[in-house]
Design an enzyme around this catalytic site. Structure first.
Site, short mmCIF file in Angstrom:
data_model
loop_
_atom_site.label_atom_id
_atom_site.label_comp_id
_atom_site.label_asym_id
_atom_site.label_seq_id
_atom_site.Cartn_x
_atom_site.Cartn_y
_atom_site.Cartn_z
N GLU A 1 -12.05 -71.70 5.24
CA GLU A 1 -11.76 -72.91 6.03
C GLU A 1 -10.24 -73.03 6.27
O GLU A 1 -9.78 -73.33 7.36
CB GLU A 1 -12.29 -74.14 5.30
CG GLU A 1 -11.93 -75.47 5.94
CD GLU A 1 -11.27 -76.41 4.96
OE1 GLU A 1 -10.11 -76.78 5.21
OE2 GLU A 1 -11.90 -76.76 3.93
N GLU B 1 -3.47 -68.31 1.35
CA GLU B 1 -4.35 -69.47 1.29
C GLU B 1 -5.26 -69.43 0.07
O GLU B 1 -5.62 -70.46 -0.47
CB GLU B 1 -5.19 -69.59 2.57
CG GLU B 1 -4.36 -69.78 3.83
CD GLU B 1 -3.53 -71.06 3.81
OE1 GLU B 1 -4.04 -72.10 3.32
OE2 GLU B 1 -2.37 -71.03 4.26
ZN LIG Z 1 -8.39 -77.29 0.88
#
Ligand SMILES: [Zn+2]
Length: 1080
Positions: A165, A240
């Site tokens: 995401e 990330e």
């Molecule tokens: Zn997050």
């Protein structure tokens, strides 16, 4: 403030509660005490998305608890466009897509329907080639919404869906820059932009009122999900997700990664640990048995190959559900989609992504977990929570609605019997477990307490069971049923989603069924099931409706999991130690070459992160031009009048027959030592009862006749003035026909409530303490910001007394005082009332439809005449109070830090100019995002400029660093010095700022903002001037801002909420830099 927060989140009529009511679950009505499944998101706005664990990027205003009475938000200069109000008056407009047009674009129409409840036409399409489903909702709402949702059930707790995401928003085929998402944050007029990971799905929503901007956002999101660069780029995954960081072969290896740190923060909060443990134990056999957000101990097991494969499999049109909503052309929607969807063939993903239901247990189970606690000697630190899985398959809508109703009856307000009994038992400090949770395939119910002593755990369990049994046997009283029914109906009809787009609220409700292949429109059609339920209750009595539900789903349900949580003072340090050992082992297994290579890779990643995107890449992200921006702020209609000697502001806005009112009292003559009692005073007004009414009766009366009443303090600095602005605000709403009842009830609350119930007051104290402790762990940046403000100005000092660390310290000693010195406290509460509630300095604000406004005078004048005329204890305070200007570290058991640094830049000679909004947003979105988040590995880093006081603050969120982050803050001046900003970038920054300033507001919010501007002396001329300054911001303004940044660097005060280890290390490195304060 406490009360305000409580009311907003607990009453169904809350501004922030769209989803609950409309999804028929009402479960978020007790969301402050919820601990269950929370989706993650790339940004964070906890007020709106309490159930999603997520992080921060938004300005402090949206996340700071202080915001309920601090006024840092930028909306005071906002221009809400009067015409755009999205009242509920959205009639199904828009064009219709002809069948042939749809077919030509590759779609077939599956169904078409007009939904009366949201006055919209909803057309469901199927993409012929891939099977992608598209819901196209048309109406007159200009706040347009798009969302694409994929079913993404994980098999393990490596956090794949969550990392993905984050990662897909880091560059794509058409938009090959580092983070298009951030470019959109910087330079679009979005009214909503975020992404969330649920336990079984991932959601990418955007919203805008500007059609061109809206389609730009849609295109960037579609390209991101289908063609992200991250699947070919190991470095994005590392940044990330997770990676080993080694700056030099001689140093220790550490883990870094945005999601890794976000989840470490989540796993530092006891309520979150409890919620996760409960969910995993309830669903041992399906996807809900693992953590889609990622367990920091498991995240490092994730490989890049698995990550890529997950995207290939699930981010496919066949596995998607797409939502469009608003007043744009429905043909254009399909045209945009066809460009993307036609590039794919059907896949088998829909079969692979199906969520299998969990089979029901034949007998209950019990689990014991530990959580990181402070070393304090308090034994009342255990938690216990009972959880039930209600069914082995999704429930029908009627049952779900009835359960939602039952949930509100049991827990929805402080007067609700289950909640009341638990809190009155004094067995624990506060309630945990969110009640009914129906966002997943199978609904659950959870309830328990925290702050329990080990010996009392069983007593809590017994009390829950015996109370439910008693309620099943005896039923609920009629007034309670009527109050719940009115509250629920009011909020359904008001449909007040706060700053959350209405179309997104509808989408999230719809997706809750659609994602499981059920009818997506059914959750939106509440009218008939609601009427059916009402008539069933009227005919058969409430007992025959609710008792069988309690018996079947709870009392006789063997699928029950009891979670017991034990405090472990060594856990945080032990987890740190375990992580260290793992990393040491890894380091030991590496050769000299490996280490050199790792150091090189670390360096390379940082270099990449710190290299700006080339201008060509930046140009790919579509943006508006300054011509698209209105030059003037459009005014909120405001008429200033006088009724019997009291100032009255009236705002004629379409509210669909709802009356919104605020009654504002001056708090400036209140004795300073009474300030910490103010939040408890506010709570007492609504939860203590009057001479004639018990607090239960008073609450039911409010529920039956109004849409809710709340009371909270509000303080702010006023630009150019020494004295702070400080008020107590009473907010209420009702249908216009109930105006008299509303004002009468407010009058009772203000004048008749008796401060005599010592035991209830003691409950308020322990609940508030528990809430503040939770805030310290979960929103430490807010606590740090408040502390810095308290050192810098009087308004900050006041706020901190009522909502910061000082307040927590006050609460920690107050409990004992309630036992020993109740008479004194009770008379202090009385003194607050006598000082504050007076006709003098009172102001009344009313937002309603014109025809209703005209009728309001008689009720207001009756109300005003009943107010006491003068305050007997009027003392004039000299507001020079400040906390000492020392650097402080507030130490808590945590694995992540919150680091702040601030100073008053007005004192350093800076003069406010509208360009400051553009520049501080730019600093947040570039320098701080890149250094604190991207390369620093924190979940968030941002700055906030309180233009009223002149305080400029830097803050970080879930930050693995401490001193290093301060170095980044101190480098801001140099960053601006070296900055060469081109016209495109500047335009984007200006447009993004206008997007903030013109934040979308529903009518009640417009009336409220207008009132705040009045209180703070912000004139229309000033708003116009600021807007012009924003629009004409130049690179020269950026250079002129350097001096302000140097002032923060040289004179700034530092406050960190941090782990003991990091503070100790920092104090070693910079001899006693921090004064240490232990808080938990
Ligand atoms: Zn997050």
């Amino acid at each position: 403030m406490e009360r305000a927060a409580l009311v907003r989140s607990l009453s169904c009529s809350s501004r922030y509660l769209c989803r609950s009511c409309s999804s028929f679950s009402f479960s978020s009505t007790i969301s402050t005490i919820s601990t269950t499944t929370k989706p993650s998101s790339i940004l964070r706005n906890p007020l709106l998305l309490r159930r999603r664990h997520s992080s921060i990027r938004l300005p402090l205003s949206s996340s700071s608890p202080l915001l309920y009475f601090r006024n840092r938000n930028r909306n005071h200069f906002s221009t809400s466009r009067a015409s755009l109000v999205s009242s509920p008056d959205i009639s199904g407009g828009g064009e219709v897509v002809k069948d042939e047009v749809a077919r030509e674009l590759g779609f077939e129409k599956v169904s078409e329907e007009f939904i009366t409840e949201c006055k919209s036409k909803a057309v469901l399409f199927r993409h012929l080639k891939t099977g992608a489903q598209v819901m196209s909702v048309s109406n007159n709402d200009e706040n347009k919404v798009f969302g694409i949702v994929f079913r993404t059930p994980p098999n393990d707790s490596t956090g794949i869906p969550h990392i993905l995401e984050h990662s897909v928003l880091c560059g794509s085929r058409k938009y090959p820059l580092k983070e298009p998402f951030v470019e959109l944050l910087k330079g679009s007029l979005h009214t909503f932009l975020n992404a969330f990971t649920y336990p079984d799905r991932t959601c990418y929503p955007v919203a805008s009122t500007n059609t061109k901007d809206f389609y730009n956002l849609v295109d960037v999101y579609l390209d991101a999900v289908f063609f992200p660069k991250c699947v070919d780029d190991l470095q994005t995954f590392q940044q990330e997700g997770w990676h080993y960081e080694l700056n030099h072969p001689s140093e220790d290896i550490t883990y870094k990664g945005v999601v890794f740190n976000e989840m470490k923060g989540v796993y530092s909060q006891p309520d979150n640990i409890l919620g996760r443990a409960a969910q995993q134990a309830l669903f041992p056999d399906n996807t809900y048995g693992v953590d889609s957000g990622g367990d920091p101990r498991v995240i490092p097991n994730l490989t890049f190959e698995e990550f890529k494969e997950f995207h290939r499999k699930y981010y496919h049109p066949s596995n998607s559900r797409i939502w469009f909503y608003g007043d744009d052309d429905p043909n254009e929607r399909l045209r945009i989609l066809s460009e993307y969807l036609n590039m794919f063939d059907a896949s088998s993903a829909p079969n692979e992504s199906k969520v299998e239901p969990q089979k029901l247990f034949s007998k209950p189970i019990r689990i014991v977990e530990t959580y990181p606690a402070g070393e304090g000697g308090d034994l009342k630190k255990h938690m216990v929570c009972l959880n039930w899985l209600l069914a082995d398959k999704p429930l029908d809508l009627e049952t779900e609605l009835a359960l939602g109703f039952l949930n509100h009856l049991l827990l929805g307000t402080p007067a609700s019997p289950l909640r009341k009994v638990l809190l009155e038992s004094r067995l624990g400090d506060a309630i945990v477990g969110g009640g009914l949770e129906d966002e997943l395939l199978q609904p659950q119910f959870s309830i328990g307490m925290k702050g329990v002593s080990e010996d009392d755990i069983h007593k809590v369990e017994e009390l829950i069971m015996s109370t439910l049994k008693k309620l099943a046997e005896e039923g609920f009283d009629t007034d309670a049923i009527e109050a719940s029914m009115n509250t629920i109906e009011f909020s359904l009809r008001e449909n007040n989603t706060g700053s959350f787009p209405r179309g997104l609220s509808l989408m999230l409700q719809s997706i809750g069924k659609w994602i499981y292949d059920m009818n997506p429109l059914e959750p939106l059609k509440y009218e008939k099931p609601l009427q059916d339920l009402k008539s069933k209750i009227a005919k058969e009595g409430s007992k025959s409706v609710f008792s069988p539900l309690i018996e079947k789903f709870i009392l006789n349900n063997p699928h029950k999991v009891t979670v017991q949580m034990q405090p472990d003072p060594e856990k945080a340090a032990r987890d740190e130690e375990t992580e260290k050992q793992v990393l040491q082992k890894i380091k030991a297994s590496m050769t000299t070459e490996d280490l050199a290579e790792l150091a090189r890779a670390t360096h390379e990643l940082r270099l990449k992160q710190e290299t700006p995107d080339p201008p060509e890449a930046l140009k790919t992200v579509p943006s508006l031009s300054l011509q698209d921006i209105p030059k003037e702020p459009i005014r909120v209609p405001t008429e200033v009048g006088d009724i019997n000697g009291v100032k009255v502001l009236q705002h004629d806005l379409f509210t669909n027959d709802v009356l919104y009112t605020e009654i504002v009292f001056d708090m400036s003559s209140l004795k300073q030592e009474l300030l910490p009692l103010v939040p408890l005073f506010c709570q007492s007004l609504l939860e203590m009862g009057t001479k004639d009414l018990t607090f239960v009766q008073l609450n039911q009366l409010i529920g039956r006749k109004t849409g809710g009443i709340s009371v909270y303090p509000f303080t702010s600095s006023v630009q150019g003035k020494e004295d702070p602005c400080s008020h107590m605000i009473v907010r209420g709403k009702a249908m216009s026909g109930r105006a008299e009842d509303l004002y009468d009830l407010v009058n009772s609350v203000l004048q008749d409530v008796q401060f005599t119930d010592q035991q209830r007051f003691k409950q308020f104290v322990s609940q508030s303490r528990a809430r503040m402790e939770n805030r310290l762990r979960g929103s430490g940046h807010g606590i740090a910001a408040a502390r810095m403000d308290a050192k810098l100005n009087a308004a900050g000092w006041m706020s901190e007394k009522m909502g910061g660390l000082s307040y927590l310290e006050f609460l920690q000693t107050l409990e004992k005082r309630v036992d020993e010195d109740w008479a004194d406290i009770s008379s202090s509460l009385e003194e607050i009332r006598k000082t504050v509630f007076s006709k003098q300095g009172c102001l009344i604000n009313i937002t309603a439809d014109g025809k209703n406004l005209a009728n309001m005078d008689k009720f207001v004048s009756k109300f005003v005449d009943m107010l006491p005329t003068s305050s007997p204890i009027a003392t004039t305070n000299i507001w020079n109070a400040r906390l000492p200007l020392t650097n402080e570290a507030i130490v808590i058991p945590t694995q992540v830090n919150y680091v702040g640094k601030a100073t008053n830049v007005y004192d350093a000679g800076y003069k406010l100019n509208g360009s400051a909004y553009v520049i501080s947003k730019y600093i947040s979105n570039t320098w701080l995002w890149d250094r604190v988040r991207v390369s620093g590995g924190a979940y968030g880093g941002f700055c906030d400029f309180d233009t009223h006081s002149g305080v400029f603050s830097f803050l970080s969120y879930r930050d693995p660093n401490l001193l290093k982050t301060l170095e980044v803050y101190d480098g801001t001046g140099d960053f601006l010095r070296e900055l060469e900003i081109d016209d495109d970038t500047l335009t984007k920054a200006i447009i993004g700022t206008i997007g903030d300033v013109d934040a979308y507001q529903l009518p009640d919010a417009k009336g409220y903002s207008s009132m705040l501007r009045y209180l703070l002396g912000i004139t229309e001329e000033e708003r116009q001037r600021r807007r012009e300054e924003i629009l004409s911001t130049s690179s020269k303004d950026f250079k002129q801002f350097i001096a302000a940044m140097e002032a923060v660097k040289d004179k700034g005060v530092v406050v960190a909420v941090a782990s003991p280890e990091d503070v100790e290390a920092a104090n070693k490195e910079l001899a006693n830099f921090f004064q240490v304060k232990k808080a938990l």
